[in-house]
Design a protein around this motif. Structure first.
Motif, PDB file in Angstrom:
ATOM      1  N   GLY A  56      18.130  29.400 -14.222  1.00  0.00           N
ATOM      2  CA  GLY A  56      16.726  29.369 -14.625  1.00  0.00           C
ATOM      3  C   GLY A  56      16.470  30.158 -15.892  1.00  0.00           C
ATOM      4  N   LEU A  57      17.171  31.282 -16.062  1.00  0.00           N
ATOM      5  CA  LEU A  57      16.999  32.083 -17.285  1.00  0.00           C
ATOM      6  C   LEU A  57      17.457  31.314 -18.508  1.00  0.00           C
ATOM      7  CD1 LEU A  57      16.394  34.779 -18.718  1.00  0.00           C
ATOM      8  CD2 LEU A  57      18.728  35.485 -18.156  1.00  0.00           C
ATOM      9  N   PHE A  58      18.658  30.730 -18.452  1.00  0.00           N
ATOM     10  CA  PHE A  58      19.171  29.956 -19.582  1.00  0.00           C
ATOM     11  C   PHE A  58      18.269  28.756 -19.871  1.00  0.00           C
ATOM     12  CE2 PHE A  58      22.955  32.422 -18.909  1.00  0.00           C
ATOM     13  CZ  PHE A  58      23.580  32.451 -20.130  1.00  0.00           C
ATOM     14  N   TRP A  59      17.837  28.077 -18.825  1.00  0.00           N
ATOM     15  CA  TRP A  59      16.999  26.897 -19.000  1.00  0.00           C
ATOM     16  C   TRP A  59      15.667  27.266 -19.635  1.00  0.00           C
ATOM     17  CZ3 TRP A  59      15.868  22.899 -14.498  1.00  0.00           C
ATOM     18  CH2 TRP A  59      15.406  21.714 -15.081  1.00  0.00           C
ATOM     19  N   THR A  60      15.050  28.350 -19.179  1.00  0.00           N
ATOM     20  CA  THR A  60      13.750  28.760 -19.730  1.00  0.00           C
ATOM     21  C   THR A  60      13.873  29.152 -21.195  1.00  0.00           C
ATOM     22  OG1 THR A  60      13.094  29.559 -17.532  1.00  0.00           O
ATOM     23  CG2 THR A  60      11.817  30.340 -19.420  1.00  0.00           C
ATOM     24  N   VAL A  61      14.909  29.915 -21.534  1.00  0.00           N
ATOM     25  CA  VAL A  61      15.097  30.332 -22.930  1.00  0.00           C
ATOM     26  C   VAL A  61      15.315  29.124 -23.835  1.00  0.00           C
ATOM     27  CG1 VAL A  61      16.626  31.594 -24.486  1.00  0.00           C
ATOM     28  CG2 VAL A  61      15.928  32.629 -22.318  1.00  0.00           C
ATOM     29  N   TRP A  63      14.364  26.071 -23.260  1.00  0.00           N
ATOM     30  CA  TRP A  63      13.142  25.268 -23.339  1.00  0.00           C
ATOM     31  C   TRP A  63      12.140  25.892 -24.312  1.00  0.00           C
ATOM     32  CZ3 TRP A  63       7.936  25.969 -22.299  1.00  0.00           C
ATOM     33  CH2 TRP A  63       7.168  24.800 -22.268  1.00  0.00           C
ATOM     34  N   VAL A  64      12.022  27.196 -24.298  1.00  0.00           N
ATOM     35  CA  VAL A  64      11.100  27.864 -25.228  1.00  0.00           C
ATOM     36  C   VAL A  64      11.550  27.644 -26.668  1.00  0.00           C
ATOM     37  CG1 VAL A  64      10.235  30.110 -25.970  1.00  0.00           C
ATOM     38  CG2 VAL A  64      10.337  29.562 -23.545  1.00  0.00           C
ATOM     39  N   HIS A 105       5.486  15.805 -24.678  1.00  0.00           N
ATOM     40  CA  HIS A 105       6.936  15.920 -24.858  1.00  0.00           C
ATOM     41  C   HIS A 105       7.575  17.025 -24.026  1.00  0.00           C
ATOM     42  CE1 HIS A 105       5.851  13.274 -28.020  1.00  0.00           C
ATOM     43  NE2 HIS A 105       5.492  14.208 -28.893  1.00  0.00           N
ATOM     44  N   THR A 106       6.868  17.560 -23.037  1.00  0.00           N
ATOM     45  CA  THR A 106       7.429  18.661 -22.250  1.00  0.00           C
ATOM     46  C   THR A 106       8.669  18.228 -21.475  1.00  0.00           C
ATOM     47  OG1 THR A 106       5.207  19.591 -22.022  1.00  0.00           O
ATOM     48  CG2 THR A 106       6.897  20.418 -20.538  1.00  0.00           C
ATOM     49  N   GLY A 107       8.625  17.041 -20.869  1.00  0.00           N
ATOM     50  CA  GLY A 107       9.775  16.557 -20.105  1.00  0.00           C
ATOM     51  C   GLY A 107      10.991  16.307 -20.967  1.00  0.00           C
ATOM     52  N   SER A 108      10.794  15.761 -22.148  1.00  0.00           N
ATOM     53  CA  SER A 108      11.928  15.517 -23.049  1.00  0.00           C
ATOM     54  C   SER A 108      12.563  16.826 -23.491  1.00  0.00           C
ATOM     55  CB  SER A 108      11.457  14.723 -24.275  1.00  0.00           C
ATOM     56  OG  SER A 108      10.954  13.462 -23.888  1.00  0.00           O
ATOM     57  N   LEU A 109      11.758  17.830 -23.786  1.00  0.00           N
ATOM     58  CA  LEU A 109      12.299  19.128 -24.170  1.00  0.00           C
ATOM     59  C   LEU A 109      13.049  19.779 -23.015  1.00  0.00           C
ATOM     60  CD1 LEU A 109       9.301  20.611 -26.204  1.00  0.00           C
ATOM     61  CD2 LEU A 109      11.206  19.229 -27.025  1.00  0.00           C
ATOM     62  N   ALA A 110      12.519  19.641 -21.793  1.00  0.00           N
ATOM     63  CA  ALA A 110      13.191  20.210 -20.628  1.00  0.00           C
ATOM     64  C   ALA A 110      14.535  19.526 -20.376  1.00  0.00           C
ATOM     65  CB  ALA A 110      12.301  20.099 -19.391  1.00  0.00           C
ATOM     66  N   PHE A 111      14.601  18.204 -20.587  1.00  0.00           N
ATOM     67  CA  PHE A 111      15.858  17.484 -20.389  1.00  0.00           C
ATOM     68  C   PHE A 111      16.902  17.913 -21.415  1.00  0.00           C
ATOM     69  CE2 PHE A 111      18.590  13.716 -21.025  1.00  0.00           C
ATOM     70  CZ  PHE A 111      19.096  13.610 -19.737  1.00  0.00           C
ATOM     71  N   GLY A 112      16.504  18.022 -22.673  1.00  0.00           N
ATOM     72  CA  GLY A 112      17.437  18.493 -23.695  1.00  0.00           C
ATOM     73  C   GLY A 112      17.890  19.916 -23.452  1.00  0.00           C
TER      74      GLY A 112
END
Length: 314
Positions: A56-61, A63-64, A105-112
């Motif tokens: 979750g930490l890596f994913w959140t960073v 995504w930001v 575009h939130t979902g696309s950014l989260a997928f990338g």
């Protein structure tokens, strides 16, 4: 109870206080210690929860960072694709790009960001395995681990490069991540020579810019903290002035990196828009170029004048 002898109990945590006064003796008291890592569902799943926390930490960073890149790309693209500059540029391009990115575009950014996170987690696991095998004397295992680390490092760099250009295409066209990544990759491959030249020139300019900022701050902080600069202000009297100097240099490097990363995103966005402009338009009245006039002059391109303007010239 040691040897049949009791001992005084004065702790409020003792269960005998539920039945006896505070200063009474607890006959036959037995102390039982419970391990918190062995009982309960959460305690048994502690290792899995730690993995989820790191993921979750890596994913959140990531995504930001992806959100910031897409917002900047949207703001710079709105400048490029304005035909009449600055009349057609939005009043608040950065705010508009931020709201548009969060809404669509939130979902696309989260997928990338998830794809990049999985590669980074694989690198962390490989580093952990390498740390455990560091004491072994098997050269074959060491060579295999080094090859895997090199491959994952290259894969991470490639995914970062692909995601960066995919976010630019998302900001321009608003399509999903997979389609944007494919379009950006094919567009760059059709202009691979220009990509290589621009990438190397940009990296060189950004490096010299960071070097100039960090070097200038380092020299000024050295003369200031060492007392060699005399002025109306009071110089600090320090016995060891290298610590504040190194702190100033590190702070200058962080600030310069953040500033020049925005500049680099601007260059990448305008370059991708420029390539798209060259492929979509030909300078005719139906498909005019959107690039600035100075860039058209450098490339030897020009837009055809409207029919009314031609008749007036005649």
């Amino acid at each position: 109870n040691r040897g049949g002898r009791g001992f005084a109990c004065n702790s409020l945590l003792c269960p005998c206080h539920l039945q006896a006064p505070v200063n009474s003796s607890c006959q036959g008291l037995t102390c039982v210690f419970k391990g918190y890592s062995t009982t309960g569902l959460a305690q048994r799943s502690l290792f899995n929860l730690q993995i989820y926390g790191v993921l979750g930490l890596f994913w959140t960073v990531n995504w930001v960072l992806a959100l910031g890149q897409c917002v900047l790309a949207g703001a710079f693209a709105s400048f490029y694709w304005a035909f009449h500059k600055p009349r057609d540029i939005p009043t608040f391009p950065l705010s508009s790009a931020f709201i548009r990115t969060l809404r669509y575009h939130t979902g696309s950014l989260a997928f990338g960001a998830l794809i990049l996170t999985l590669v980074q987690i694989a690198r962390v696991i490989l580093e952990y395995i390498d740390h455990k095998l560091r004491g072994s004397q098997n050269p074959v295992a060491r060579c295999i681990i080094c090859c895997f680390k090199c491959c994952l490092w290259c894969l991470e760099k490639f995914i970062k490069f692909l995601n960066r250009n995919a976010y630019i295409m998302i900001a321009i066209y608003g399509k999903n991540f997979c389609v944007s990544a494919k379009n950006a990759f094919m567009l760059l491959m059709r202009n691979v020579l220009r990509v290589v030249v621009l990438d190397k020139v940009t990296d060189l300019l950004l490096f010299f810019g960071k070097l100039l900022v960090v070097g200038g701050v380092g020299v000024l902080s050295f003369f200031f903290f060492s007392g060699r600069i005399k002025g109306t202000f009071e110089n600090p009297d320090l016995n060891y002035y290298w610590l504040p100097i190194m702190t100033s240099i590190m702070g200058a490097y962080v600030i310069a990196s953040g500033f020049f990363s925005v500049f680099g995103m601007c260059v990448d966005t305008l370059f991708l828009c420029f390539l798209e402009d060259l492929e979509r338009n030909d300078g005719s009245q139906q498909r005019p170029y959107y690039m600035p006039k100075g860039l058209m002059k450098i490339l030897g391109k020009k837009n055809e004048a409207p029919t009314g303007a031609k008749n007036r010239k005649k």
